[in-house]
Design a protein around this motif. Structure first.
Motif, PDB file in Angstrom:
ATOM      1  N   GLN A 111      89.421  20.595  35.484  1.00  0.00           N
ATOM      2  CA  GLN A 111      89.299  19.328  34.769  1.00  0.00           C
ATOM      3  C   GLN A 111      89.116  19.683  33.305  1.00  0.00           C
TER       4      GLN A 111
ATOM      5  N   VAL B 239      91.520  15.201  32.203  1.00  0.00           N
ATOM      6  CA  VAL B 239      92.590  15.222  33.183  1.00  0.00           C
ATOM      7  C   VAL B 239      92.271  16.270  34.248  1.00  0.00           C
TER       8      VAL B 239
ATOM      9  N   GLN C  18     100.668  19.202  41.103  1.00  0.00           N
ATOM     10  CA  GLN C  18     100.482  17.820  41.551  1.00  0.00           C
ATOM     11  C   GLN C  18     100.464  16.904  40.341  1.00  0.00           C
ATOM     12  N   LYS C  19     100.729  15.646  40.600  1.00  0.00           N
ATOM     13  CA  LYS C  19     100.666  14.675  39.514  1.00  0.00           C
ATOM     14  C   LYS C  19      99.253  14.694  38.940  1.00  0.00           C
ATOM     15  N   PRO C  20      99.125  14.917  37.623  1.00  0.00           N
ATOM     16  CA  PRO C  20      97.792  14.975  37.015  1.00  0.00           C
ATOM     17  C   PRO C  20      97.066  13.644  37.170  1.00  0.00           C
ATOM     18  N   GLU C  21      95.762  13.750  37.352  1.00  0.00           N
ATOM     19  CA  GLU C  21      94.940  12.547  37.469  1.00  0.00           C
ATOM     20  C   GLU C  21      94.139  12.410  36.177  1.00  0.00           C
ATOM     21  N   PHE C  22      94.501  11.392  35.393  1.00  0.00           N
ATOM     22  CA  PHE C  22      93.809  11.161  34.127  1.00  0.00           C
ATOM     23  C   PHE C  22      92.554  10.351  34.415  1.00  0.00           C
ATOM     24  N   VAL C  23      91.399  10.943  34.118  1.00  0.00           N
ATOM     25  CA  VAL C  23      90.114  10.300  34.355  1.00  0.00           C
ATOM     26  C   VAL C  23      89.497   9.929  33.008  1.00  0.00           C
TER      27      VAL C  23
ATOM     28  N   HIS D 265      92.395  24.849  39.990  1.00  0.00           N
ATOM     29  CA  HIS D 265      92.058  23.424  39.928  1.00  0.00           C
ATOM     30  C   HIS D 265      91.074  23.276  38.772  1.00  0.00           C
TER      31      HIS D 265
END
Length: 130
Positions: free
Chosen positions: A51, A107, A98-103, A49
């Protein structure tokens, strides 16, 4: 009428064969060519996991998510006693689980290492160093 029907069947079979040949070529290419990222050493079945705030990696993730199997190659880096950094020639194929979470500034990714890969010959793709 029978000749016309036979022509349609033959034409349909030829189209199916052409499609299958194109699909086989696509799978073969995808099977032995991966975009590469120099990030960390992983072993098969390991999950990570992370970022990441890297424009090239975020673009790569966006592109790979549009594919049937969103994967890329991940290599590690070794630091020699002299301080020189070298890229390892072995790594793993990682799947974006998992679907990436763009912050705001990056990401969030969940990656799972799959099969091992070995770099042979010249690397023709851009390596993304993190």
């Amino acid at each position: 009428i029978i000749q016309k029907e036979n022509f349609r069947i033959k034409n349909g079979l030829q189209n199916n064969i052409l499609y299958l040949q194109q699909r086989i070529k696509q799978v073969e290419t995808n099977d032995n060519q991966l975009p590469l990222v120099v990030l960390d050493c992983m072993i098969p079945r390991q999950t990570m996991h992370i970022q990441v705030n890297n424009r090239l990696l975020m673009e790569l993730v966006r592109n790979q998510m549009q594919k049937e199997n969103p994967t890329f190659g991940m290599l590690g880096m070794a630091i020699l006693n002299t301080g020189e950094k070298i890229n390892l020639t072995t790594g793993v194929e990682v799947e974006i689980l998992q679907k990436p979470e763009f912050v705001d500034k990056g990401v969030l990714l969940v990656l799972k290492a799959g099969r091992r890969c070995v770099i042979t010959g010249e690397v023709n793709l851009l390596l993304i160093h993190m």
